[in-house]
Design a protein around this motif. Structure first.
Motif, short mmCIF file in Angstrom:
data_model
loop_
_atom_site.label_atom_id
_atom_site.label_comp_id
_atom_site.label_asym_id
_atom_site.label_seq_id
_atom_site.Cartn_x
_atom_site.Cartn_y
_atom_site.Cartn_z
N ALA A 146 -7.72 1.23 8.80
CA ALA A 146 -7.70 0.20 9.85
C ALA A 146 -8.93 -0.71 9.72
O ALA A 146 -8.83 -1.93 9.90
N ASP A 147 -10.08 -0.12 9.39
CA ASP A 147 -11.29 -0.92 9.17
C ASP A 147 -11.13 -1.84 7.96
O ASP A 147 -11.52 -3.01 7.99
N GLU A 148 -10.54 -1.31 6.89
CA GLU A 148 -10.32 -2.11 5.69
C GLU A 148 -9.35 -3.24 5.97
O GLU A 148 -9.56 -4.39 5.53
N ALA A 149 -8.26 -2.93 6.67
CA ALA A 149 -7.27 -3.95 6.98
C ALA A 149 -7.87 -5.07 7.82
O ALA A 149 -7.64 -6.26 7.57
N GLU A 150 -8.65 -4.72 8.82
CA GLU A 150 -9.30 -5.71 9.68
C GLU A 150 -10.19 -6.64 8.85
O GLU A 150 -10.17 -7.86 9.03
N HIS A 151 -10.93 -6.06 7.91
CA HIS A 151 -11.85 -6.86 7.09
C HIS A 151 -11.06 -7.84 6.20
O HIS A 151 -11.43 -9.02 6.09
N MET A 152 -9.98 -7.35 5.57
CA MET A 152 -9.20 -8.22 4.69
C MET A 152 -8.50 -9.33 5.48
O MET A 152 -8.51 -10.49 5.06
N VAL A 153 -7.90 -8.97 6.60
CA VAL A 153 -7.21 -9.98 7.41
C VAL A 153 -8.20 -11.01 7.95
O VAL A 153 -7.91 -12.22 7.97
N GLN A 154 -9.38 -10.56 8.35
CA GLN A 154 -10.41 -11.49 8.83
C GLN A 154 -10.79 -12.48 7.73
O GLN A 154 -10.92 -13.69 7.99
N GLY A 200 -7.78 -19.71 6.47
CA GLY A 200 -6.61 -20.40 6.99
C GLY A 200 -5.30 -19.85 6.47
O GLY A 200 -4.25 -20.49 6.60
N ILE A 201 -5.34 -18.67 5.88
CA ILE A 201 -4.12 -18.05 5.33
C ILE A 201 -3.46 -17.21 6.42
O ILE A 201 -4.07 -16.29 6.97
N THR A 202 -2.22 -17.53 6.73
CA THR A 202 -1.51 -16.86 7.83
C THR A 202 -0.23 -16.17 7.39
O THR A 202 0.28 -15.31 8.10
N ARG A 203 0.33 -16.55 6.24
CA ARG A 203 1.58 -15.95 5.76
C ARG A 203 1.23 -14.75 4.87
O ARG A 203 1.02 -14.90 3.67
N ILE A 204 1.18 -13.59 5.49
CA ILE A 204 0.69 -12.39 4.83
C ILE A 204 1.82 -11.36 4.76
O ILE A 204 2.53 -11.12 5.74
N ALA A 205 1.98 -10.75 3.58
CA ALA A 205 2.95 -9.68 3.36
C ALA A 205 2.22 -8.40 3.00
O ALA A 205 1.06 -8.43 2.57
N VAL A 206 2.92 -7.27 3.15
CA VAL A 206 2.36 -5.97 2.77
C VAL A 206 3.34 -5.25 1.84
O VAL A 206 4.54 -5.20 2.11
N MET A 207 2.83 -4.73 0.73
CA MET A 207 3.56 -3.83 -0.14
C MET A 207 2.93 -2.46 0.04
O MET A 207 1.72 -2.31 -0.15
N TYR A 208 3.71 -1.46 0.46
CA TYR A 208 3.10 -0.20 0.86
C TYR A 208 3.86 1.01 0.33
O TYR A 208 5.07 0.96 0.10
N ALA A 263 10.59 -13.64 -2.18
CA ALA A 263 11.56 -14.44 -1.44
C ALA A 263 10.98 -15.02 -0.15
O ALA A 263 11.47 -16.04 0.35
N MET A 264 9.92 -14.41 0.37
CA MET A 264 9.34 -14.87 1.64
C MET A 264 8.17 -15.83 1.44
O MET A 264 7.57 -16.28 2.41
N ASP A 265 7.84 -16.15 0.20
CA ASP A 265 6.82 -17.15 -0.11
C ASP A 265 5.50 -16.86 0.62
O ASP A 265 4.92 -17.73 1.29
N ALA A 266 5.02 -15.62 0.49
CA ALA A 266 3.76 -15.23 1.14
C ALA A 266 2.58 -15.93 0.49
O ALA A 266 2.58 -16.22 -0.72
N GLN A 267 1.55 -16.20 1.29
CA GLN A 267 0.30 -16.75 0.76
C GLN A 267 -0.63 -15.65 0.26
O GLN A 267 -1.49 -15.89 -0.58
N ALA A 268 -0.48 -14.45 0.82
CA ALA A 268 -1.32 -13.31 0.42
C ALA A 268 -0.49 -12.04 0.56
O ALA A 268 0.36 -11.93 1.45
N VAL A 269 -0.75 -11.09 -0.34
CA VAL A 269 -0.09 -9.78 -0.29
C VAL A 269 -1.18 -8.71 -0.26
O VAL A 269 -2.04 -8.67 -1.13
N ILE A 270 -1.13 -7.88 0.78
CA ILE A 270 -2.03 -6.73 0.86
C ILE A 270 -1.25 -5.50 0.42
O ILE A 270 -0.23 -5.15 1.02
N MET A 271 -1.72 -4.85 -0.65
CA MET A 271 -1.05 -3.66 -1.17
C MET A 271 -1.72 -2.41 -0.62
O MET A 271 -2.94 -2.27 -0.68
N ILE A 272 -0.91 -1.53 -0.08
CA ILE A 272 -1.37 -0.21 0.34
C ILE A 272 -0.77 0.74 -0.68
O ILE A 272 0.28 1.36 -0.47
N ALA A 273 -1.42 0.83 -1.84
CA ALA A 273 -0.82 1.49 -2.99
C ALA A 273 -1.88 2.16 -3.85
O ALA A 273 -3.06 1.79 -3.80
#
Length: 375
Positions: free
Chosen positions: A147-155, A161-169, A215-225
């Motif tokens: 949760a701490d890591e996710a908060e830091h990356m999203v921040q 200004g990147i708001t279209r974020i996807a997750v591969m998990y 297909a969703m044209d994300a600006q950023a992908v956060i991988m939980i992998a």
């Protein structure tokens, strides 16, 4: 007379054996030395072993040498439970160290394996929130949580200004813990994921995830992998034209990612980190790590994972010192609780009767054009 001499000789050998066994402290480690997380497991074991070897070379702790007993669970939950039960059935094992896998360790809690064994688990290689909340007294974390890591990356992304974020998990406790962390961080900013795509644990079957996210044209992908599926996604996503910024949570080996995905694809991949940068000896503990790694594992390269478990080994050794001669599981646990404001050499951890999370440190690194991590 001959019988007497034989009896005396046998007695002396028995006493010597008892003295030898009394002069060691046994630590149990279950790690993924085979399967998809094997390269990470090797680094996990190495970091602890280097520090334990150095302590033993100086006479051990209260005159007792530390013996690290390592078993391979292949990152399989059932094997983790079985091997841990077997370790805790041995009274000479005074603590557990450096396990991996949110789902693996969560099962130990669910089955009350740690509670029944009464042993502390120090420095597990996971940031799963289920291992932290609700509070349990058995697990002493060196690292920040997912949760701490996710908060830091999203921040960091929100600042750009990147708001279209996807997750591969990874579709298990580990992946879902990271996914929940990203969703919570986005919700705090009135945002939602544009896509969430899972893959099956212990595989690198990520083709469906690649298609869903592209297909969703994300600006950023956060991988939980972990290593292999993270590398597979990076490679296939880039080769199919995916242009989003790629991030991965801390539990990957960048060298393995580069090897599997290729430098062209891995270049620019951002990885969150939960311990300080180990490649420059700016902190005393980093200098110590680099020196001991060179001395006791000269063929090994500097690595975030081995540095993290090196820190964990320092925590455990200090607890053994505070527990006194002939430590028990209960004494080690109480000694760990006493480590408040404990300075490892530029890295300070805090534990207590109601606190098991020693650090909340997070920063982001990036794989550079030479394949190495940059801050």
């Amino acid at each position: 007379m001959r019988k007497l001499r034989c009896w005396v000789g046998g007695l002396l050998l028995s006493l010597a054996a008892l003295a030898s066994s009394a002069a060691e402290v046994v630590i149990g480690q279950v790690a993924p030395l085979s399967g998809v997380l094997a390269s990470t497991g090797e680094q996990m074991v190495l970091g602890g072993k280097v520090y334990f070897d150095a302590v033993n070379a100086q006479g051990g702790v209260h005159g007792a040498k530390i013996r690290l007993q390592v078993e391979d669970d292949g990152y399989k939950v059932d094997d983790t439970v079985r091997l841990t039960r077997a370790m805790l059935d041995r009274p000479e094992v005074v603590a557990l160290f450096g396990f991996a896998g949110t789902a693996n360790i969560a099962q130990l809690l669910a089955d009350k394996v740690l509670e029944q064994g009464g042993a502390a688990l120090v420095a597990p290689y996971t940031g799963g929130e289920v291992l932290r909340t609700p509070f349990n007294p058995w697990i002493f974390h060196v690292r920040a949580g997912y949760a701490d890591e996710a908060e830091h990356m999203v921040q960091q992304l929100a600042t750009l200004g990147i708001t279209r974020i996807a997750v591969m998990y990874q579709d298990d406790g580990f992946g879902k813990a990271g996914l929940a962390g990203v969703e919570a961080a986005l919700e705090r900013r009135q945002l939602k994921l544009v896509a969430a795509a899972g893959y099956e644990r212990n595989t690198d079957n990520v083709d469906s995830a690649v298609q869903t996210i592209r297909a969703m044209d994300a600006q950023a992908v956060i991988m939980i992998a972990v290593n292999k599926p993270a590398a597979a996604f990076t490679k296939r996503y880039r080769e199919q034209g995916g242009g989003a910024r790629l991030f991965n949570i801390s539990v990957v080996d960048p060298a393995e990612i580069v090897k599997l995905a290729g430098l062209k694809n891995a270049h620019g991949l951002a990885i969150s980190q939960v311990v300080p940068y180990p490649y420059r000896p700016q902190l005393p503990v980093v200098r110590e790590y680099q020196q001991l790694l060179k001395k006791y594992a000269p063929e090994a390269e500097i690595n975030y994972t081995s540095f993290e478990t090196f820190l964990g080994a320092k925590v455990l050794v200090e607890a053994l010192r505070r527990a006194g001669p002939q430590p028990t599981r209960a004494r080690v646990l109480r000694a760990l609780e006493s480590l408040q404001g404990f300075d490892l050499g530029g890295v300070t951890l805090n534990y207590g009767p109601n606190n098991r999370v020693g650090s909340r440190f997070v920063e982001v690194t990036v794989i550079g054009g030479n394949g190495r991590l940059m801050k």
